[in-house]
Design an enzyme around this catalytic site. Structure first.
Site, PDB file in Angstrom:
ATOM      1  N   LYS A 288       1.017  -1.053   0.068  1.00 25.63           N
ATOM      2  CA  LYS A 288       0.103   0.051   0.180  1.00 25.63           C
ATOM      3  C   LYS A 288       0.921   1.300  -0.057  1.00 25.63           C
ATOM      4  CE  LYS A 288      -4.148   1.723   2.165  1.00 25.63           C
ATOM      5  NZ  LYS A 288      -5.547   1.317   3.046  1.00 25.63           N
ATOM      6  N   GLU A 374     -19.377  -5.204   9.854  1.00 19.97           N
ATOM      7  CA  GLU A 374     -20.572  -4.236  10.784  1.00 19.97           C
ATOM      8  C   GLU A 374     -21.397  -5.208  11.077  1.00 19.97           C
ATOM      9  OE1 GLU A 374     -19.300  -3.317   7.583  1.00 19.97           O
ATOM     10  OE2 GLU A 374     -18.311  -1.381   8.321  1.00 19.97           O
ATOM     11  N   ARG A 402     -25.659  -1.722   6.765  1.00 15.11           N
ATOM     12  CA  ARG A 402     -25.293  -2.789   6.497  1.00 15.11           C
ATOM     13  C   ARG A 402     -25.657  -3.949   7.397  1.00 15.11           C
ATOM     14  NH1 ARG A 402     -20.019  -4.661   3.204  1.00 15.11           N
ATOM     15  NH2 ARG A 402     -21.281  -3.529   1.503  1.00 15.11           N
TER      16      ARG A 402
HETATM   17  C1  LIG Z   1     -19.023  -1.364   4.757  1.00 18.60           C
HETATM   18  C2  LIG Z   1     -17.745  -0.604   4.633  1.00 18.60           C
HETATM   19  N1  LIG Z   1     -17.254  -0.354   6.081  1.00 18.60           N
HETATM   20  C3  LIG Z   1     -16.180   0.336   6.171  1.00 18.60           C
HETATM   21  C4  LIG Z   1     -15.512   1.079   5.124  1.00 18.60           C
HETATM   22  C5  LIG Z   1     -14.472   1.839   5.272  1.00 18.60           C
HETATM   23  N2  LIG Z   1     -13.203   1.405   4.413  1.00 18.60           N
HETATM   24  C6  LIG Z   1     -12.996   1.894   3.271  1.00 18.60           C
HETATM   25  S1  LIG Z   1     -11.540   1.360   2.733  1.00 18.60           S
HETATM   26  C7  LIG Z   1     -11.426   0.380   3.983  1.00 18.60           C
HETATM   27  C8  LIG Z   1     -10.149  -0.647   4.145  1.00 18.60           C
HETATM   28  C9  LIG Z   1      -9.932  -1.664   2.893  1.00 18.60           C
HETATM   29  O1  LIG Z   1      -9.005  -2.336   3.123  1.00 18.60           O
HETATM   30  P1  LIG Z   1      -8.590  -3.393   1.796  1.00 18.60           P
HETATM   31  O2  LIG Z   1      -9.600  -4.091   1.129  1.00 18.60           O
HETATM   32  O3  LIG Z   1      -7.328  -4.030   2.330  1.00 18.60           O
HETATM   33  O4  LIG Z   1      -8.044  -2.109   0.823  1.00 18.60           O
HETATM   34  P2  LIG Z   1      -6.606  -1.324   0.963  1.00 18.60           P
HETATM   35  O5  LIG Z   1      -7.324   0.068   1.330  1.00 18.60           O
HETATM   36  O6  LIG Z   1      -5.695  -2.002   1.870  1.00 18.60           O
HETATM   37  O7  LIG Z   1      -6.195  -1.437  -0.339  1.00 18.60           O
HETATM   38  C10 LIG Z   1     -12.459   0.519   4.871  1.00 18.60           C
HETATM   39  C11 LIG Z   1     -12.417  -0.215   6.173  1.00 18.60           C
HETATM   40  C12 LIG Z   1     -16.077   0.989   3.673  1.00 18.60           C
HETATM   41  N3  LIG Z   1     -15.834   1.484   2.666  1.00 18.60           N
HETATM   42  N4  LIG Z   1     -17.278  -0.013   3.804  1.00 18.60           N
END
Ligand SMILES: Cc1ncc(C[n+]2csc(CCOP(=O)(O)OP(=O)(O)O)c2C)c(N)n1
Length: 642
Positions: A288, A374, A402
């Protein structure tokens, strides 16, 4: 702002769409990816937004659009926060510096924006389910395009991803899932799945499979050869068990280095050209924030950033006079938790966003980051409450959607005292419609036995945390906006509020504004505007949508000519509760004009919060106009506003 470093992008300048990209020889892809990375960094430095995730998929983005025939081949980015490089390559480079601005590009994938965004997102873990829908639809229609879903290891911790894989493995339609494993969510990821993926990358068994992966990179075997190969490997004792993904019916390929074009291109070509019929999971390992030192070094890998200086990485964070609501929540909860050891706190992969990182430093054993889940967070909290603890589930309004059945079935019906700390209530600005906290008052106020509060300032938030900590009768929620609070004096400790009791901030005679939540300051300004017109105005703060302070409502209705309800939420929320009470009790007497103000019946695109609230008709001038037009009085001259 300091002068920007001019970037040179001679190859990228020749690419408007993926068709242009495909004209280049493979030997140019490395340079194209480097230029794409530089362009992404430069664009986000002027717009702010999600940076680390996009930088981690620059090579994947380039390789996918090079190998596959997009947009006929469907590419679905999970969450969509990593899609800026994708937008640059798919005809939107000329608008990339409008990201997240009013009338600009969305910060996520969006169907209305481009044919290269076949499925919009912003909430996580929807890519495999929607991708399977595309794949099954394709097969029913007899088409032959590919469907490719790219999902992060964080998003892979949500139940929805497993529900989809379970179904995909069973149905057996051709589908390509790329697991983008950067060992990060927003915060470092948590849970058994994260450990599992790490083991997968390091175990002996997988070092062997890695060799298999490399062979596959050279040539993916036909289904029959795959079966034979696996049978032979089992027989030789090389494999002691399949990966979780294989058990779910996926053909697992990997791990591959997601930044190495020489690995990515042949693997993707083989996935494209093989006649394997069922779902495949390609495990790509990435970093990342890749390629931008300040991002790679920072704890959250620059997940979300303000505008910044490209050379130093320093972000332009504005100075504020008031604390952020999130911080007030965290500090207030710490204060309560010091005095009550039954208080525990839960977040679904958002420790920083919810302030539970601060709480967690103080109480590591009483803080639970359950992963991007969630639904589980809410039912887990219900279990904790049933066991006699005092769980605070800190979840953004939009993400709590959700977990609605868990709120109803696991919490409300059982009258369990789960405390819901609902952050990002109301309009949120740059993240747009997918992240607006519009519906929670509506979807919670209809639940029997729920207490629903919203604070008008940060002192009230502190008191509401204390109220929730003290309240054991059943579920209780309090909501608070994104960002900076009002700047009022703070009580040292929170004082529990009387349940169902509002307050009057300013007494008047002609107009009453009954606020619920984040528009209180605007209500007070509107009262000033009206005073300038000689109209004496009462401003009250309901604090509770449920139970409603009916005495307060009745008094306001009785003693004023205009009653305005004001809230930062959708129809069906606070106004509905008030109107219901007024109508059922014949309280709308002759001469009383009632004017409910709430969000318009449409999803609002991103803009600055002030502009979004203007569009919604919920700023001071518009509140005052509402009163004036209800009275048939001449309207205000629109004051010039920042
Ligand atoms: C249902 C939901 N909960 C929380 C989030 C907030 N959120 C956005 S990106 C993320 C992390 C995603 O991690 P990953 O899939 O590993 O992607 P990366 O950012 O590491 O590339 C979170 C928790 C969201 N978008 N949707």
């Amino acid at each position: 702002m300091e002068a920007r470093v001019a970037i040179k992008t001679p190859l990228l300048d020749q690419i408007r769409t993926p068709a242009d990209l495909r004209k280049f020889p493979e030997s140019d892809l490395r340079q194209i990816a480097d230029e794409l990375r530089a362009e992404t960094i430069d664009a986000v430095s002027v717009t702010g937004g999600h940076l680390g995730a996009g930088l981690g998929v620059v090579e994947l983005t380039t390789a996918i659009h090079y190998v596959f025939n997009t947009p006929e081949d469907v590419v679905i980015w999970d969450v969509g926060h990593q899609c800026y490089p994708h937008k640059i390559l798919t005809g939107r480079r000329d608008r990339i510096r409008t990201l997240r601005m009013k009338d600009g590009l969305s910060g996520f994938t969006k169907r209305a924006e481009s044919e290269y965004d076949p499925f919009g997102a912003a909430h996580s873990s929807t890519s495999i389910a929607s991708g399977l829908g595309f794949a099954v639809g394709r097969d029913l229609k007899g088409k032959t395009n590919e469907v490719i879903c790219v999902i992060g290891d964080g998003a892979m911790t949500a139940g929805l991803a497993y529900e989809a894989m379970n179904n995909a493995g069973w149905l057996g339609n051709r589908l390509i899932v790329i697991l983008n494993d950067n060992e990060m969510s927003i915060a470092p990821p948590v849970g058994a799945m994260s450990n599992y993926l790490t083991r997968l990358l390091s175990s002996k068994e997988y070092r062997k499979l890695r060799r298999l992966g490399q062979e596959i990179a050279e040539k993916l075997p036909h289904p029959i050869e795959v079966a034979a190969k696996r049978a032979e490997e089992y027989a030789r004792g090389l494999i002691t068990g399949g990966t979780l993904f294989e058990e779910l019916g996926f053909y697992y390929v990997g791990p591959v280095d997601g930044h190495n074009m020489d690995q990515l291109i042949p693997v993707l070509k083989n996935l494209r050209d093989t006649d394997l019929p069922g779902p495949v999971l390609l495990h790509a390992v990435t970093v990342k924030g890749k390629g931008y030192a300040p991002a790679e070094k920072s704890a959250d890998k620059y997940h979300g950033v303000a505008t910044f200086n490209v050379v130093t990485g320093a972000q332009d964070k504005g100075k504020s006079n008031a604390p952020a609501y999130t911080k007030v929540f965290a500090q207030s909860l710490i204060d309560e938790a010091k005095r009550d050891d039954r208080i525990v706190a839960i977040t679904a992969a958002m420790p920083d966003g919810t302030g539970l990182d601060i709480f967690g430093k103080e109480f590591p054993d009483r803080t639970f980051d359950v992963g991007l889940a969630e639904q589980h967070a809410v039912t887990f909290a219900a279990g904790l409450a049933a066991e006699g603890l005092k769980p605070f589930a800190a979840i953004y309004s939009t993400f709590l959607q959700r977990a609605y059945d868990q709120v109803v079935h696991d919490v409300a019906i059982q009258k369990l005292p789960v405390r819901f700390a609902i952050d990002r209530a109301g309009l949120v600005g740059a993240d747009g419609a997918t992240h607006a906290g519009s519906f929670d008052v509506t979807y919670l106020s209809c639940l029997p036995g729920f207490v629903v509060m919203a604070c008008g300032d940060e002192a009230e938030l502190r008191n509401m945390v204390a109220t929730a900590a003290a309240y054991d009768e059943g579920p209780i929620a309090f909501r608070y906006p994104r960002g900076e609070a009002v700047g009022v004096d703070m009580p040292e400790h929170g004082i529990p509020l009387e349940i169902g009791k509002g307050r009057i901030l300013r007494e008047g005679t002609k107009v009453a504004i009954l606020n619920f939540g984040g528009r209180l300051v605007e209500a007070l300004k509107a009262a000033d505007d009206l005073a300038g017109k000689g109209l004496s105005t009462t401003v009250a703060d309901a604090r509770f949508a449920k139970p409603l302070d009916t005495k307060l409502v009745e008094r306001l209705a009785r003693e004023h000519e205009v009653l305005i309800t004001l809230e930062d939420g959708a129809i069906g929320g606070f106004a509905t509760v008030v109107l219901n009470h007024l109508v059922r009790n014949d309280l709308i007497a002759d001469g009383l004009k009632v004017r409910p103000l709430f969000f318009p019946d449409r999803f609002q695109d991103q803009a600055k919060p002030f502009d979004m609230y203007t569009e919604a008709g919920l700023n001071a001038a518009q509140i005052a106009e509402t009163a004036l037009s209800a009275l048939g009085a001449p309207t205000l001259e629109q004051p010039a506003r920042a």
